[in-house]
Design a protein around this motif. Structure first.
Motif, short mmCIF file in Angstrom:
data_model
loop_
_atom_site.label_atom_id
_atom_site.label_comp_id
_atom_site.label_asym_id
_atom_site.label_seq_id
_atom_site.Cartn_x
_atom_site.Cartn_y
_atom_site.Cartn_z
N GLY A 18 49.45 70.76 64.72
CA GLY A 18 49.83 71.26 65.82
C GLY A 18 50.85 72.35 64.21
N ARG A 19 51.22 72.80 63.33
CA ARG A 19 52.22 73.49 62.17
C ARG A 19 51.98 73.77 61.57
N ARG A 20 52.73 74.76 61.64
CA ARG A 20 52.06 76.09 60.53
C ARG A 20 51.23 75.54 59.43
N SER A 21 51.24 74.73 58.98
CA SER A 21 50.22 74.56 57.85
C SER A 21 48.65 74.97 58.43
N PHE A 22 48.07 75.03 59.96
CA PHE A 22 47.14 75.94 60.76
C PHE A 22 46.81 76.81 59.67
N ARG A 23 47.65 77.76 59.48
CA ARG A 23 47.55 78.69 58.36
C ARG A 23 46.80 78.94 57.75
N VAL A 24 47.18 78.12 56.29
CA VAL A 24 46.62 77.44 55.27
C VAL A 24 45.51 77.22 55.76
N SER A 47 53.38 62.10 59.24
CA SER A 47 52.79 63.18 58.38
C SER A 47 53.66 63.66 57.35
N MET A 48 55.01 63.49 58.29
CA MET A 48 56.05 64.24 57.96
C MET A 48 57.10 63.38 56.80
N VAL A 49 56.62 62.21 56.59
CA VAL A 49 57.22 61.67 56.29
C VAL A 49 56.57 61.18 54.87
N PRO A 59 60.36 69.44 52.59
CA PRO A 59 59.71 68.93 52.72
C PRO A 59 59.74 70.03 54.05
N MET A 60 58.32 71.03 54.33
CA MET A 60 57.71 71.93 55.20
C MET A 60 56.44 72.07 54.78
N ALA A 61 56.06 72.23 56.27
CA ALA A 61 54.23 72.08 56.73
C ALA A 61 54.13 73.71 56.54
N PRO A 62 53.45 74.76 56.17
CA PRO A 62 52.82 73.44 55.07
C PRO A 62 53.58 73.72 53.85
N THR A 63 53.77 72.83 53.08
CA THR A 63 53.27 72.65 51.60
C THR A 63 52.48 72.56 50.72
N VAL A 72 55.50 76.55 49.01
CA VAL A 72 56.04 76.31 50.57
C VAL A 72 56.16 77.92 51.17
N GLU A 73 55.81 78.08 52.33
CA GLU A 73 56.07 79.08 52.77
C GLU A 73 55.16 80.01 53.02
N SER A 74 54.31 79.43 54.31
CA SER A 74 53.47 80.51 54.77
C SER A 74 52.47 81.54 54.94
N GLY A 75 52.94 82.54 54.79
CA GLY A 75 53.11 83.89 53.88
C GLY A 75 53.01 84.16 52.70
N ALA A 109 55.52 88.03 61.40
CA ALA A 109 55.56 87.07 62.36
C ALA A 109 56.72 85.56 61.99
N GLU A 110 56.83 85.62 60.27
CA GLU A 110 58.24 84.86 60.42
C GLU A 110 59.80 84.62 59.99
N ALA A 111 59.92 86.19 59.74
CA ALA A 111 60.94 86.52 59.71
C ALA A 111 61.33 87.06 60.57
N HIS A 183 49.66 84.64 65.31
CA HIS A 183 48.19 83.84 65.68
C HIS A 183 49.53 82.45 66.30
N TYR A 184 50.16 82.49 65.43
CA TYR A 184 50.93 80.94 65.36
C TYR A 184 52.18 81.18 66.26
N ALA A 185 52.39 82.15 65.97
CA ALA A 185 53.60 82.45 66.39
C ALA A 185 53.25 83.14 68.12
N1 LIG Z 1 59.03 80.03 57.27
C1 LIG Z 1 58.24 78.58 56.80
C2 LIG Z 1 58.60 77.54 57.93
C3 LIG Z 1 58.14 76.44 57.85
C4 LIG Z 1 58.67 75.46 59.00
O1 LIG Z 1 59.74 75.80 59.30
N2 LIG Z 1 57.55 74.47 59.13
C5 LIG Z 1 58.35 73.31 60.01
C6 LIG Z 1 56.74 73.35 61.00
S1 LIG Z 1 55.54 74.05 61.47
C7 LIG Z 1 58.51 72.28 59.56
O2 LIG Z 1 58.34 71.79 58.56
N3 LIG Z 1 59.98 71.53 59.80
C8 LIG Z 1 60.67 70.66 59.11
C9 LIG Z 1 61.61 71.21 58.60
O3 LIG Z 1 61.93 72.33 59.22
O4 LIG Z 1 62.66 70.21 58.50
C10 LIG Z 1 56.95 78.67 57.19
O5 LIG Z 1 55.92 79.62 57.58
O6 LIG Z 1 56.19 78.36 56.49
#
Ligand SMILES: N[C@@H](CCC(=O)N[C@@H](CS)C(=O)NCC(=O)O)C(=O)O
Length: 249
Positions: A18-24, A47-49, A59-63, A72-75, A109-111, A183-185
């Motif tokens: 359900g998180r931004r990693s879906f984009r990748v 999954s986060m751990v 540690p953000m999704a997506p990595t 990192v950074e989906s865009g 989308a992100e900015a 789409h994710y936004a």
């Molecule tokens: N701008 C980043 C945002 C990434 C982001 O915030 N991902 C969320 C999940 S959708 C996350 O991992 N959050 C955990 C946190 O912020 O600690 C991107 O587009 O990849």
């Protein structure tokens, strides 16, 4: 853009349902890029751990891990994958007007979109006001031009709806990576700021159209094996925020 062959090494995507990693995942499915998906199905915290152990610095999704590098950074990840493996797909020709549209929405989308929506949500959480109250504070089309306010979530949606009255895709005439970014936004807005794409005719039609792409369906099966709810989050799991009131309630 110089095209290159298929990746010699599989891409590792650290994913949270359900998180931004879906984009990748969606982009890889569109381009036929092989990938390994690392996540714990039905366990968002697990999954986060796992991600924090792999990449504790950010540690953000997506990595992703590609060629021994973490990123990192989906865009930025989508830009790299399109440039390396797209062979001209999912990006308009650089000299076209569509390239300007595509590039703007890739960043917007992100900015702007996600950042304005997240701001509304964080202030609502911190102050205890409902997220809809935040939206009366933001500036939107049609309001007095001397209103002392910044563009808010509703202004973002007005802009997206207006754009789609004139263009079929965020890449202009063709579907591109920018559609995946937006789409994710759009999908996330229903829970994050209680803005429902269904209330915007052009956004609703576009969303339905891009979600009917076979690559989207394959990505959804891989990314959300237990199915998803109306917010695009894993079905049956607790929501991170209170949901919007039922329509008509
Ligand atoms: N701008 C980043 C945002 C990434 C982001 O915030 N991902 C969320 C999940 S959708 C996350 O991992 N959050 C955990 C946190 O912020 O600690 C991107 O587009 O990849």
């Amino acid at each position: 853009m110089v095209a290159s062959d298929a990746p010699t090494e599989r891409i590792t995507i650290y994913h949270i349902e359900g998180r931004r990693s879906f984009r990748v995942i969606w982009l890889c499915e569109e381009l036929g890029i092989p990938y390994d998906l690392i996540f714990k199905a039905g366990d968002v915290l697990g999954s986060m751990v796992q991600l924090r152990k792999e990449y504790p610095l950010m540690p953000m999704a997506p990595t992703i891990r590609l060629g021994g590098e973490f990123m990192v950074e989906s865009g930025a990840i989508l830009d790299v994958l399109v440039a390396r493996y797209g062979r001209g797909r999912l990006i308009p020709p650089v000299q076209s007007n569509d390239y300007l549209k595509h590039t703007q929405w890739m960043h917007f989308a992100e900015a702007t979109a996600m950042s304005r929506m997240a701001t509304d949500r964080f202030v609502a959480l911190a102050t205890g006001v409902e997220v809809t109250a935040m939206q009366t504070v933001g500036y939107r089309l049609g309001e007095p031009i001397d209103k002392p306010a910044l563009v808010g979530s509703l202004g973002v949606f007005d802009y997206i709806e207006d754009y789609l009255t004139k263009n079929p895709y965020f890449g202009g005439t063709e579907f591109t990576a920018a559609d995946i970014m937006i789409h994710y936004a759009v999908r996330g807005a229903k829970l994050l700021v209680w803005i429902d794409a269904a209330d915007y005719p052009h956004i609703a039609e576009w969303k339905c159209r891009v979600e009917s792409r076979p690559a989207f369906e394959r990505a959804a099966e891989a990314a959300l094996p237990g199915g998803s709810d109306e917010f695009g989050l894993p079905a049956g799991m607790p929501l991170p925020f209170s949901p919007p009131p039922q329509k008509g309630a």
